[in-house]
Design an enzyme around this catalytic site. Structure first.
Site, PDB file in Angstrom:
ATOM      1  N   LEU A   8       0.848  -1.189   0.000  1.00  9.40           N
ATOM      2  CA  LEU A   8       0.000   0.000   0.000  1.00  9.40           C
ATOM      3  C   LEU A   8       0.888   1.245   0.000  1.00  9.40           C
ATOM      4  CD1 LEU A   8      -2.599  -1.118   2.710  1.00  9.40           C
ATOM      5  CD2 LEU A   8      -2.713  -1.467   0.235  1.00  9.40           C
ATOM      6  N   GLY A  11      -1.020   6.777  -0.435  1.00  6.61           N
ATOM      7  CA  GLY A  11      -1.374   7.946   0.368  1.00  6.61           C
ATOM      8  C   GLY A  11      -0.469   9.141   0.089  1.00  6.61           C
ATOM      9  N   ARG A  15       0.748  15.033   6.499  1.00  9.38           N
ATOM     10  CA  ARG A  15       1.385  15.393   7.775  1.00  9.38           C
ATOM     11  C   ARG A  15       2.904  15.504   7.668  1.00  9.38           C
ATOM     12  NH1 ARG A  15      -1.033  11.262  12.020  1.00  9.38           N
ATOM     13  NH2 ARG A  15      -1.557  10.068  10.163  1.00  9.38           N
ATOM     14  N   LYS A  22       5.187  10.775   0.307  1.00 10.93           N
ATOM     15  CA  LYS A  22       5.548  10.255   1.630  1.00 10.93           C
ATOM     16  C   LYS A  22       6.460   9.034   1.595  1.00 10.93           C
ATOM     17  CE  LYS A  22       2.610   7.990   4.325  1.00 10.93           C
ATOM     18  NZ  LYS A  22       1.613   7.642   5.358  1.00 10.93           N
ATOM     19  N   ASN A 169      -3.209  -3.472  15.732  1.00  7.01           N
ATOM     20  CA  ASN A 169      -3.012  -3.946  14.366  1.00  7.01           C
ATOM     21  C   ASN A 169      -1.819  -3.228  13.742  1.00  7.01           C
ATOM     22  OD1 ASN A 169      -3.276  -4.748  11.700  1.00  7.01           O
ATOM     23  ND2 ASN A 169      -4.956  -3.332  11.276  1.00  7.01           N
ATOM     24  N   ASN A 227       4.241   8.718   9.531  1.00  8.84           N
ATOM     25  CA  ASN A 227       3.246   9.667   9.035  1.00  8.84           C
ATOM     26  C   ASN A 227       3.681  11.119   9.164  1.00  8.84           C
ATOM     27  OD1 ASN A 227       1.126   7.796   8.271  1.00  8.84           O
ATOM     28  ND2 ASN A 227       0.912   7.378  10.453  1.00  8.84           N
ATOM     29  N   LYS A 350      40.041  16.060  -7.719  1.00  3.54           N
ATOM     30  CA  LYS A 350      38.805  15.995  -8.508  1.00  3.54           C
ATOM     31  C   LYS A 350      39.085  15.330  -9.858  1.00  3.54           C
ATOM     32  CE  LYS A 350      36.350  18.237 -11.939  1.00  3.54           C
ATOM     33  NZ  LYS A 350      36.804  18.755 -13.260  1.00  3.54           N
ATOM     34  N   TYR A 365      45.565  21.476  -4.833  1.00  4.24           N
ATOM     35  CA  TYR A 365      44.407  21.096  -5.639  1.00  4.24           C
ATOM     36  C   TYR A 365      44.882  20.322  -6.864  1.00  4.24           C
ATOM     37  CZ  TYR A 365      40.596  21.334  -8.991  1.00  4.24           C
ATOM     38  OH  TYR A 365      39.637  21.003  -9.907  1.00  4.24           O
ATOM     39  N   ASN A 385      43.143  23.893 -14.089  1.00  6.14           N
ATOM     40  CA  ASN A 385      42.473  23.083 -15.110  1.00  6.14           C
ATOM     41  C   ASN A 385      41.353  23.806 -15.850  1.00  6.14           C
ATOM     42  OD1 ASN A 385      40.954  23.174 -12.724  1.00  6.14           O
ATOM     43  ND2 ASN A 385      39.981  21.208 -13.114  1.00  6.14           N
TER      44      ASN A 385
END
Length: 458
Positions: A8, A11, A15, A22, A169, A227, A350, A365, A385
């Site tokens: 499921l 939804g 909230r 969600k 539940n 939720n 990098k 660097y 560079n």
């Protein structure tokens, strides 16, 4: 007997106060619904179907072809959601488990235990329940005097007496698949929400003379439904504890597991030591016998055995055996550090490859470069560079010595066994066995300091 999994995930989750759908909010690096699908896959189902609604395209993009999908266009309750799978599942023999896409903590082991209890007792339906210290918000499991389940009563429909029941539940169920779809035809909307409750099927099946029951899980925390942001943080904390304990059982040392943040898909080898305040994200893989000190952050990093990482940041890059980095160094994406390489403090690399035994000590660097073996790079060296429009590459051969405060203006090739004098700005290629020097000649003007405005004679 075939197993079917229904998730499921339709939804909206108002909230959460978020533009993000969600079930796509992440717990330890994975979307909540991804956790649920991952556990569902372990059950080896004949079919797995995810019910989507708001943000359907984003959910399908996140999960790909790992599951089938059906769309619930109107949000008319959990019973109505399951009914949307009718064309795919109705009439098939087997057992169907219904899971919630916002319950990321439920494990396949618990679902397997639910399957076993359901099948051994030959029930039409079995509810995965839990004994909650505070059951507020959960539908209550109402049993008769002999302990048999009679029905589930939602919080908003509960009397004062029913609200006192601790068994709640979890939102996960096992059903005989054929009986599930027969019972769905009889679900009504006469409740406080005006919705089709999946929980009503329990009473319907009971009234039809079928056996129904509830199986209490060992750890009620597995059933936590998310939720809002508070529940999201709670789920993250529980999942983090589970992940860290799993690594420790596999031979990893954590100095401060409560403040060590490891994503769900991270792999760490045995005898690796992880200090507190370390973060590992994404698909990071760390080998054996490594040391990762406080403040380090690894994202999609691949780290070989026997690597030392001291308070540094590594993104989508790799380090080979016996290399070390830090403190306060940064490997940006597409960097590869070879064996026995030293990357020192305040060094940024990098999109570069650095071969074995090379040393980049500090305040440097290195960008868009290929470095050979046994190179020494002095303090303050900059691989220049970028020309304002394009990035250019620098290649440095083996055994090159680069003095402090050198600027290497790409594109550039520096052949092996060459030497660059400190303070040089290099703009032309350097042949093998050459020394390059590019700086103004020093001149000393004796006595000139007295003419300067800040000079004071002592």
């Amino acid at each position: 007997m075939d197993r079917f999994v229904i998730i499921l995930a339709a939804g909206q989750g108002t909230r959460m106060k978020s533009k993000l759908y969600k079930v796509l909010h992440k717990v330890c690096g994975k979307a909540m619904v991804d956790h649920v699908v991952s556990e569902g896959e372990k059950l080896n189902p004949a079919q797995m179907i995810t019910i989507v609604g708001f943000g359907a395209e984003k959910v399908q993009e996140a999960l790909g072809n790992r599951t089938e999908y059906v769309l619930q266009e109107q949000q008319l309750g959990t019973g109505h959601a399951v009914l949307q799978t009718k064309d795919l599942l109705a009439g098939k023999k087997g057992t169907t488990v219904v899971l919630s896409g916002d319950a990321p903590l439920l494990t396949a082991e618990t679902i397997e235990a639910l399957f076993k209890d359901h099948q051994e007792n030959k029930r039409a339906a079995t509810i995965l329940s839990a004994i909650y210290p505070n059951p507020t918000g959960y539908g209550r499991i109402v049993r008769n005097s002999t302990g048999e389940v009679e029905r589930i009563v939602e919080q908003k429909d509960a009397t004062e007496e029913i609200a006192k029941i601790k068994e709640g539940n979890s939102g996960t169920y096992c059903f005989d698949n054929e009986l599930l779809f027969e019972a769905l035809k009889e679900v009504k909307t006469d409740n406080a929400q005006g919705e089709y409750y999946l929980t009503d099927i329990i009473e319907i099946l009971k009234n039809q003379g079928h056996s129904v029951g509830a199986f209490p899980m060992e750890d009620y925390q597995e059933s936590l439904g998310v939720n809002d942001r508070i529940a999201l943080s709670q789920a993250t904390k529980i999942m983090q504890k589970r992940i860290n304990e799993g690594h420790m059982r596999n031979g990893v040392t954590f100095y401060d597991p409560e403040h060590t943040y490891i994503d769900a898909d991270v792999v760490i080898g045995s005898d690796t030591i992880v200090e507190g305040n370390v973060t590992m994200k994404g698909k990071t893989v760390v080998g054996e016998n490594c040391v990762i000190t406080s403040g380090s952050r690894l994202e999609n990093a691949t780290i070989a055995n026997n690597v030392l990482i001291r308070s540094s940041d590594i993104e989508s890059s790799s380090m080979d055996e016996h290399s070390n980095i830090g403190p306060f160094a940064h490997l940006r994406p597409e960097s590869h550090i070879g064996k026995n390489v030293h990357i020192g403090n305040f060094v940024e690399v990098k999109k570069s490859t650095i071969d074995e035994d090379t040393k980049v000590g500090h305040l440097t660097y290195v960008g868009d470069a290929t470095l050979g073996k046994n190179i020494n790079i002095g303090c303050g060296t900059v691989f220049v560079n970028y020309d304002g429009k394009n990035k250019h590459h620098t290649t440095v051969g083996d055994n090159v010595f680069i003095g402090c405060n050198a600027n290497l203006v790409a594109p550039l090739t520096i052949e092996k066994n060459s030497f660059i004098a400190a303070g040089s700005t290099i703009t032309k290629d350097i042949p093998e066995l050459s020394m390059a020097i590019a700086r103004s000649r020093q001149e000393n003007k004796e006595g000139y300091a007295k003419k300067l405005p800040y000079y004071e004679e002592f």
